[in-house]
Design a protein around this motif. Structure first.
Motif, PDB file in Angstrom:
ATOM      1  N   ALA A 305       0.691  -1.227   0.453  1.00 17.70           N
ATOM      2  CA  ALA A 305       0.173   0.266  -0.380  1.00 17.70           C
ATOM      3  C   ALA A 305       1.009   1.786  -0.094  1.00 17.70           C
ATOM      4  CB  ALA A 305      -0.667   0.156   1.228  1.00 17.70           C
ATOM      5  N   ILE A 306       1.977   1.630   0.565  1.00 16.96           N
ATOM      6  CA  ILE A 306       3.177   2.849   0.913  1.00 16.96           C
ATOM      7  C   ILE A 306       3.520   3.070  -0.556  1.00 16.96           C
ATOM      8  CG2 ILE A 306       5.277   3.222   1.753  1.00 16.96           C
ATOM      9  CD1 ILE A 306       4.376   1.648   4.175  1.00 16.96           C
ATOM     10  N   LEU A 326      13.622   1.717  -1.199  1.00 22.73           N
ATOM     11  CA  LEU A 326      14.964   1.540  -0.390  1.00 22.73           C
ATOM     12  C   LEU A 326      15.947   1.601  -0.496  1.00 22.73           C
ATOM     13  CD1 LEU A 326      14.328  -2.907  -1.038  1.00 22.73           C
ATOM     14  CD2 LEU A 326      13.338  -1.732   1.178  1.00 22.73           C
ATOM     15  N   THR A 327      16.078   2.346  -1.909  1.00 18.47           N
ATOM     16  CA  THR A 327      17.288   3.737  -1.651  1.00 18.47           C
ATOM     17  C   THR A 327      17.252   4.646  -1.194  1.00 18.47           C
ATOM     18  OG1 THR A 327      17.151   2.248  -3.765  1.00 18.47           O
ATOM     19  CG2 THR A 327      19.011   4.615  -3.975  1.00 18.47           C
ATOM     20  N   LEU A 328      16.583   5.098  -1.512  1.00 15.12           N
ATOM     21  CA  LEU A 328      15.885   6.435  -0.825  1.00 15.12           C
ATOM     22  C   LEU A 328      16.022   6.538   0.886  1.00 15.12           C
ATOM     23  CD1 LEU A 328      12.397   7.386  -2.822  1.00 15.12           C
ATOM     24  CD2 LEU A 328      14.554   9.007  -2.560  1.00 15.12           C
ATOM     25  N   ILE A 329      15.361   4.901   1.029  1.00 18.87           N
ATOM     26  CA  ILE A 329      15.699   5.181   2.939  1.00 18.87           C
ATOM     27  C   ILE A 329      17.090   4.660   3.423  1.00 18.87           C
ATOM     28  CG2 ILE A 329      14.962   2.929   4.923  1.00 18.87           C
ATOM     29  CD1 ILE A 329      12.162   3.556   2.910  1.00 18.87           C
ATOM     30  N   GLY A 330      17.632   3.660   2.448  1.00 19.50           N
ATOM     31  CA  GLY A 330      19.232   3.341   3.133  1.00 19.50           C
ATOM     32  C   GLY A 330      19.704   2.682   4.243  1.00 19.50           C
ATOM     33  N   GLY A 331      20.447   1.769   4.151  1.00 15.87           N
ATOM     34  CA  GLY A 331      20.768   0.879   5.628  1.00 15.87           C
ATOM     35  C   GLY A 331      21.408   1.793   6.639  1.00 15.87           C
ATOM     36  N   ARG A 587      13.274  -0.819   7.900  1.00 15.85           N
ATOM     37  CA  ARG A 587      12.875   0.290   8.046  1.00 15.85           C
ATOM     38  C   ARG A 587      11.347   0.616   7.651  1.00 15.85           C
ATOM     39  NH1 ARG A 587      18.176   3.948   7.405  1.00 15.85           N
ATOM     40  NH2 ARG A 587      18.668   4.417   9.857  1.00 15.85           N
ATOM     41  N   LEU A 588      11.493   0.283   6.074  1.00 13.46           N
ATOM     42  CA  LEU A 588      10.209   0.248   5.712  1.00 13.46           C
ATOM     43  C   LEU A 588       8.625  -0.305   6.320  1.00 13.46           C
ATOM     44  CD1 LEU A 588       8.613   1.244   2.494  1.00 13.46           C
ATOM     45  CD2 LEU A 588       9.898  -0.886   1.798  1.00 13.46           C
ATOM     46  N   MET A 589       9.470  -1.465   6.816  1.00 15.63           N
ATOM     47  CA  MET A 589       8.488  -2.558   7.903  1.00 15.63           C
ATOM     48  C   MET A 589       8.096  -2.035   9.087  1.00 15.63           C
ATOM     49  SD  MET A 589       7.320  -4.791   5.474  1.00 15.63           S
ATOM     50  CE  MET A 589       6.407  -5.715   5.866  1.00 15.63           C
ATOM     51  N   PHE A 590       9.023  -1.085   9.246  1.00 17.16           N
ATOM     52  CA  PHE A 590       9.044  -0.106  10.790  1.00 17.16           C
ATOM     53  C   PHE A 590       9.380  -1.049  11.717  1.00 17.16           C
ATOM     54  CE2 PHE A 590       5.731   2.881  13.302  1.00 17.16           C
ATOM     55  CZ  PHE A 590       5.897   3.995  12.918  1.00 17.16           C
ATOM     56  N   ARG A 591      10.631  -1.370  11.734  1.00 13.09           N
ATOM     57  CA  ARG A 591      10.884  -1.865  12.625  1.00 13.09           C
ATOM     58  C   ARG A 591      12.615  -1.689  13.482  1.00 13.09           C
ATOM     59  NH1 ARG A 591       8.794  -6.426   9.784  1.00 13.09           N
ATOM     60  NH2 ARG A 591      10.790  -7.227   8.388  1.00 13.09           N
ATOM     61  N   ASN A 592      12.953  -2.399  14.217  1.00 12.03           N
ATOM     62  CA  ASN A 592      14.379  -2.581  14.595  1.00 12.03           C
ATOM     63  C   ASN A 592      15.075  -3.491  14.533  1.00 12.03           C
ATOM     64  OD1 ASN A 592      15.866   0.406  15.230  1.00 12.03           O
ATOM     65  ND2 ASN A 592      14.101   1.026  16.843  1.00 12.03           N
ATOM     66  N   GLU A 593      14.881  -4.321  13.296  1.00 11.13           N
ATOM     67  CA  GLU A 593      15.301  -6.216  13.777  1.00 11.13           C
ATOM     68  C   GLU A 593      15.351  -6.537  12.294  1.00 11.13           C
ATOM     69  OE1 GLU A 593      15.582  -9.912  16.188  1.00 11.13           O
ATOM     70  OE2 GLU A 593      13.778  -9.161  15.284  1.00 11.13           O
TER      71      GLU A 593
END
Length: 660
Positions: A305-306, A326-331, A587-593
């Protein structure tokens, strides 16, 4: 003179009333030879004393000097309470810096764009916003000379003039205002009081993103003195408050000598930190959390949906939209054992036939990023991409290129294959080490380029699947290995796909079309998507779980064993790319793991960018990749296939029971 003394005392009272803490820290500072800034809010002065505020706005050159005197008066008053401290002393070099943010001076009249600066702005307190494109060397200039009249023995100061390139003019007549005017023309120079100032010239340019199409961004030189020197570097976004004046252009043969506008800075505010923190209200953060609670049982449906909000006008292309996100968010950037920084930014390259929507993705990604520069391969020489040395008034200085100006953001390069070989070579260091080392015209330095590179290119002629990516794109192996994802978009002329896409494009114009409205309702609006990307980028630092580490490690080993055509891609850089993409997906999935899901999604992205897949039939043509009806079920099948190929399905009892 008496009037100026009275004004200084009045201003000193204002400083003592509102800025005692700053004055305390200046008095207790150990070095009396340094220049100290005293930051004053214009809005506060306007509330306290509107008359003084108006005088400061309309005659800043005169009243800023009075304000500096007032700062010394205020120190003398406060100093009585601080005598017992060892380091306490009244500092002679204090400069009042006026901060206009939040005041009425933030109106278009006194806050124009650089291109709209006119003669009417001369002499008032002016604020300009722009990007530093050039920073000159730091020099020393004489600050003032003290002359004594031979006739009446009156002493007075003469200051340098910007118009005559900081030359201090000889006085023509005695300025004494005693009972009878002296009007003498003979003076003695007092040599015992030489005051020098640090001096630097920078150039700021208006942001091209706020200009209309076809407008050329204008620039203006800015003079920094004393404590302002060396506070900004090329690529920084700044707001400069100062006084507009003019100076004669350098005397060059066959070039007309003109008066060029120049801003003498009083206060410089860097915007980099402010800009990265896009305002995200608490109610929006609650919406994000609620969104993921709603999709708790079908997380990939929520993710899709995002992703639908990315370039909604382009039908399908799920793989490309995922890669852009994924490129915009990055690691997460980290430092390895040797102290070397390992970049967190991802790079993306789209290779595709004409008309596959590459440029549209480029432009949309640039809008989503808080800081972006768009250029084309043909429009960028190595100087335009990295940095160039230019000569200005007999002095060499560095001018920032696209990668430096995009530091902390996104650099989009269209027609990537159009660059000359020499120009491509210059961005190797910028992409991997995230620095540009310069040794030009005696200027040896290193500039930061912490930027994601998003490239787009057409294949050389007809794309040949039997040949390697290097042959098809004419890009070298070392350059390709720096891209985390390389997606190949081939127009296979599939009749079914053509029918679906054409109906989608035609339906966009029909507002009453129910399907179109439904589709628009299911996509995230642009402002929400932009805020979401910045929120997850800023607030999550995902850590790899043991499961994810195992999956990534096994896949990397499999790729190394089967690497024949993809030797350029299967380097150790690919392992780092997998980790970055898995972190970005978490990060995209709103997680820290980073879970097994993120690791397998990263593998699917890398598989899409391989010409020959190590895991057969796991991905199709990226151009024809559409959003799955039930992504969680689809993912479960792909996960089983990948884990079976990696021979590690036995390590996951939950999946093994499903298989049986």
């Amino acid at each position: 003179m008496d009037n100026s003394n009275g004004m200084a005392k009045e201003l000193a009272g204002f400083l003592i009333k509102h800025y005692t803490e700053q004055l305390h820290s200046i008095i207790l500072s150990p070095d009396p030879r340094l220049h100290y800034p005293l930051l004053v809010d214009f809005a506060e002065l306007l509330d306290d004393n509107p008359t003084l505020a108006h005088l400061l706005f309309s005659h800043p050159a005169e009243y800023l000097l009075v304000f500096d005197e007032a700062a010394i008066w205020a120190q003398k008053v406060i100093f009585k309470d601080l005598k017992q401290w060892d380091n306490a002393s009244v500092k002679d070099y204090v400069h009042v810096r006026i901060n206009v943010s939040g005041s009425p001076l933030e109106c278009p009249e006194t806050f124009p764009s650089i291109g709209r600066v006119r003669v009417k702005h001369r002499g008032i307190l002016l604020t300009l916003k722009g990007t530093v494109i050039r920073s000159g060397a730091i020099k020393m200039i004489e600050g003032e000379k003290i002359y004594e009249c031979r006739n009446c023995k009156h002493r007075f100061k003469v200051y340098p003039e910007v118009e005559t390139r900081n030359v201090i003019p000889k006085p023509t007549i005695c300025p004494s205002q005693s009972s009878k005017f002296c009007e003498s023309t003979r003076f003695n120079l007092i040599e015992d009081n030489k005051i020098c100032h640090d001096y630097q010239e920078i150039k700021i340019q208006e942001n091209a993103q706020v200009l209309g199409v076809g407008a050329i961004p204008r620039s203006i030189p800015v003079i920094l003195k004393d404590d302002l020197v060396d506070t900004v570097k090329a690529g920084d976004d700044v707001i400069v408050t100062g006084v507009l004046t003019a100076k004669w252009s350098p005397d060059v043969k066959d070039v007309r000598c003109d008066l060029d506008p120049v801003l003498v800075a009083n206060y410089v505010r860097r915007m980099n930190e402010v800009k990265s923190g896009i305002d995200i209200p608490d109610d929006v953060i609650m919406k994000f959390k609620q969104f993921w609670l709603d999709f708790k049982n079908a997380p990939l449906k929520g993710r899709n949906a995002i992703l639908r909000g990315i370039c909604p006008q382009v039908f399908g292309l799920f793989t490309v939209k995922l890669a852009v996100a994924l490129t915009l968010i990055g690691g997460v950037q980290h430092v390895d054992a040797s102290g070397t920084k390992v970049r967190g930014e991802s790079h993306l390259l789209l290779v595709g036939d004409p008309g596959t929507g590459k440029s549209q993705f480029l432009k949309f990604a640039a809008k989503l990023s808080n800081r972006s520069v768009i250029t084309t391969g043909l429009g960028s020489t190595s100087a335009g991409l990295t940095v160039t040395a230019v000569k200005d008034g007999g002095e060499w200085m560095l001018e920032a290129g696209a990668l430096v100006l995009a530091d902390g953001g996104l650099c989009c390069i269209d027609e990537f294959d159009s660059m000359r070989g020499h120009d491509r070579a210059t961005i190797h260091e910028a992409m991997e080490q995230q620095t540009i080392s310069v040794a030009k015209a005696g200027l040896v330095t290193t500039l930061s380029t912490r930027t994601s590179v998003f490239g787009a290119t057409n294949p050389k002629g007809q794309y040949d699947p039997d040949e390697s990516l290097s042959v098809n794109t004419t890009l070298s192996g070392p350059l390709l290995s720096r891209f985390d994802i390389v997606l190949v978009l081939l127009d296979k002329k599939n009749p079914e796909w053509d029918a679906v896409v054409s109906s989608h494009i035609l339906a966009e114009g029909e507002k009453e079309n129910d399907n179109c409205n439904e589709d628009l309702k299911s996509t995230w609006p642009f402002p929400m998507l932009r805020r979401y990307i910045h929120f997850v980028k800023r607030n999550f630092r995902p850590v790899l779980s043991k499961e994810a580490e195992n999956v990534i490690s096994r896949y990397f080993q499999l790729q190394r064993r089967s690497a024949t055509q993809n030797a350029a891609r299967t380097t150790v850089r690919m392992l780092e790319s997998l980790i970055r993409l898995a972190q970005a997906h978490a990060r995209l999935m709103f997680r820290n793991e980073v879970t097994r899901l993120d690791a397998i999604t990263a593998i699917l992205c890398i598989e899409s960018s391989m010409t020959t897949s190590a895991i057969v039939d796991s991905v199709g043509n990226a151009l024809h990749s559409n959003f799955a009806e039930n992504p969680d079920e689809e993912y479960a099948k792909q996960e089983m296939l990948i884990l079976q190929k990696l021979c590690i399905i036995d390590e996951f009892p939950d999946l093994k029971s499903n298989l049986q």
